[in-house]
Write a protein that holds these residues in place. Structure first.
Motif, PDB file in Angstrom:
ATOM      1  N   ASP A 199     109.201 150.526  75.679  1.00 11.59           N
ATOM      2  CA  ASP A 199     109.540 149.295  74.964  1.00 11.59           C
ATOM      3  C   ASP A 199     110.466 149.735  73.848  1.00 11.59           C
ATOM      4  OD1 ASP A 199     109.584 146.642  74.086  1.00 11.59           O
ATOM      5  OD2 ASP A 199     107.914 146.985  72.715  1.00 11.59           O
ATOM      6  N   PHE A 200     111.762 149.755  74.157  1.00 13.33           N
ATOM      7  CA  PHE A 200     112.789 150.323  73.277  1.00 13.33           C
ATOM      8  C   PHE A 200     113.051 149.402  72.092  1.00 13.33           C
ATOM      9  CE2 PHE A 200     117.076 151.146  71.835  1.00 13.33           C
ATOM     10  CZ  PHE A 200     117.162 152.516  71.858  1.00 13.33           C
ATOM     11  N   GLY A 201     113.097 150.007  70.919  1.00 16.91           N
ATOM     12  CA  GLY A 201     113.454 149.281  69.710  1.00 16.91           C
ATOM     13  C   GLY A 201     114.393 150.127  68.872  1.00 16.91           C
ATOM     14  N   GLU A 211     120.505 140.466  71.898  1.00 14.61           N
ATOM     15  CA  GLU A 211     121.382 141.284  71.042  1.00 14.61           C
ATOM     16  C   GLU A 211     121.071 142.765  71.173  1.00 14.61           C
ATOM     17  OE1 GLU A 211     120.494 139.968  67.107  1.00 14.61           O
ATOM     18  OE2 GLU A 211     121.166 137.925  67.487  1.00 14.61           O
ATOM     19  N   SER A 212     119.812 143.102  71.361  1.00 19.50           N
ATOM     20  CA  SER A 212     119.416 144.512  71.403  1.00 19.50           C
ATOM     21  C   SER A 212     119.886 145.230  72.672  1.00 19.50           C
ATOM     22  CB  SER A 212     117.904 144.644  71.252  1.00 19.50           C
ATOM     23  OG  SER A 212     117.244 143.907  72.239  1.00 19.50           O
ATOM     24  N   GLU A 213     120.406 144.499  73.625  1.00 18.56           N
ATOM     25  CA  GLU A 213     120.867 145.114  74.873  1.00 18.56           C
ATOM     26  C   GLU A 213     121.988 146.125  74.623  1.00 18.56           C
ATOM     27  OE1 GLU A 213     120.723 146.202  78.725  1.00 18.56           O
ATOM     28  OE2 GLU A 213     119.308 144.867  77.754  1.00 18.56           O
ATOM     29  N   VAL A 214     122.782 145.916  73.592  1.00 13.71           N
ATOM     30  CA  VAL A 214     123.858 146.860  73.248  1.00 13.71           C
ATOM     31  C   VAL A 214     123.266 148.232  72.940  1.00 13.71           C
ATOM     32  CG1 VAL A 214     125.671 147.363  71.553  1.00 13.71           C
ATOM     33  CG2 VAL A 214     125.364 145.041  72.403  1.00 13.71           C
ATOM     34  N   ASN A 215     122.196 148.249  72.132  1.00  7.31           N
ATOM     35  CA  ASN A 215     121.540 149.508  71.775  1.00  7.31           C
ATOM     36  C   ASN A 215     120.872 150.145  72.992  1.00  7.31           C
ATOM     37  OD1 ASN A 215     122.150 149.206  68.989  1.00  7.31           O
ATOM     38  ND2 ASN A 215     120.454 147.788  68.804  1.00  7.31           N
ATOM     39  N   ILE A 216     120.296 149.327  73.843  1.00  5.76           N
ATOM     40  CA  ILE A 216     119.626 149.841  75.036  1.00  5.76           C
ATOM     41  C   ILE A 216     120.647 150.447  75.997  1.00  5.76           C
ATOM     42  CG2 ILE A 216     118.262 149.207  77.063  1.00  5.76           C
ATOM     43  CD1 ILE A 216     116.868 147.116  75.247  1.00  5.76           C
ATOM     44  N   ALA A 217     121.788 149.798  76.147  1.00  3.27           N
ATOM     45  CA  ALA A 217     122.836 150.326  77.025  1.00  3.27           C
ATOM     46  C   ALA A 217     123.329 151.688  76.526  1.00  3.27           C
ATOM     47  CB  ALA A 217     124.004 149.334  77.112  1.00  3.27           C
ATOM     48  N   GLU A 218     123.440 151.837  75.215  1.00  4.51           N
ATOM     49  CA  GLU A 218     123.852 153.110  74.620  1.00  4.51           C
ATOM     50  C   GLU A 218     122.798 154.189  74.909  1.00  4.51           C
ATOM     51  OE1 GLU A 218     124.262 154.579  70.082  1.00  4.51           O
ATOM     52  OE2 GLU A 218     125.405 152.770  70.576  1.00  4.51           O
ATOM     53  N   PHE A 219     121.527 153.825  74.751  1.00  3.98           N
ATOM     54  CA  PHE A 219     120.445 154.759  75.059  1.00  3.98           C
ATOM     55  C   PHE A 219     120.471 155.151  76.537  1.00  3.98           C
ATOM     56  CE2 PHE A 219     116.224 155.076  77.002  1.00  3.98           C
ATOM     57  CZ  PHE A 219     115.824 156.297  76.472  1.00  3.98           C
ATOM     58  N   LEU A 220     120.640 154.160  77.411  1.00  2.65           N
ATOM     59  CA  LEU A 220     120.654 154.424  78.858  1.00  2.65           C
ATOM     60  C   LEU A 220     121.755 155.405  79.244  1.00  2.65           C
ATOM     61  CD1 LEU A 220     119.946 151.131  80.822  1.00  2.65           C
ATOM     62  CD2 LEU A 220     118.880 153.351  81.135  1.00  2.65           C
ATOM     63  N   LYS A 221     122.904 155.250  78.619  1.00  4.83           N
ATOM     64  CA  LYS A 221     124.030 156.157  78.904  1.00  4.83           C
ATOM     65  C   LYS A 221     123.648 157.593  78.536  1.00  4.83           C
ATOM     66  CE  LYS A 221     128.998 156.591  78.115  1.00  4.83           C
ATOM     67  NZ  LYS A 221     129.269 157.823  77.394  1.00  4.83           N
TER      68      LYS A 221
END
Length: 135
Positions: free
Chosen positions: A8-10, A67-77
């Motif tokens: 549960d990414f934050g 909005e938090s999807e931007v941060n999650i996409a960065e983490f996923l990369k």
């Protein structure tokens, strides 16, 4: 078999839950500061066999990305660069925080204990994992 790990990414904290090796039981593992998440995962993967990572996918009510999807996409990369052999699946995480808070009430936790946001994040990760296991 190997474990399944749910995140549960934050931006501040990430709740983590994991299955047993038979992938029957989902249990909260911990909550870590997100800045330390990659090093935590590296240590955990060196000690435990994990075949799948479930990553919460926050969505708005109209099914658009939050909005938090931007941060999650960065983490996923970064995650896929560091752990290219690990399979990642996204899981809808709408309402998991509310469900986690309600489960804290239902289990009789006192108001002071329910203010522990790290515990809410860990329970949310467990709910994400349970929703995957029991679908």
């Amino acid at each position: 078999m190997a474990r399944i790990l749910a995140l549960d990414f934050g931006t501040k904290r990430t709740g983590i839950a994991v299955t047993d090796e038979l992938q029957i039981i989902a249990s909260g593992l911990t909550t870590v500061p997100t800045a330390e998440l990659m090093s935590f995962l590296e240590r955990y993967f060196s000690e435990e066999n994990v075949e799948l990572i479930l990553l919460g996918e926050p969505k708005q009510m109209d099914n658009t990305a939050s909005e938090s999807e931007v941060n999650i996409a960065e983490f996923l990369k970064k995650f896929s660069e560091k752990f290219p052999e690990k399979k990642v699946e996204r899981v809808d995480e709408r309402f998991t925080s509310k469900m986690a808070f309600q489960s804290m009430i239902d289990s009789g936790l006192k108001k002071k204990q329910r203010k522990n946001k790290a515990l809410v994040d860990e329970i949310s990760a467990t709910i994400i994992l349970q929703s995957y296991l029991y679908k």
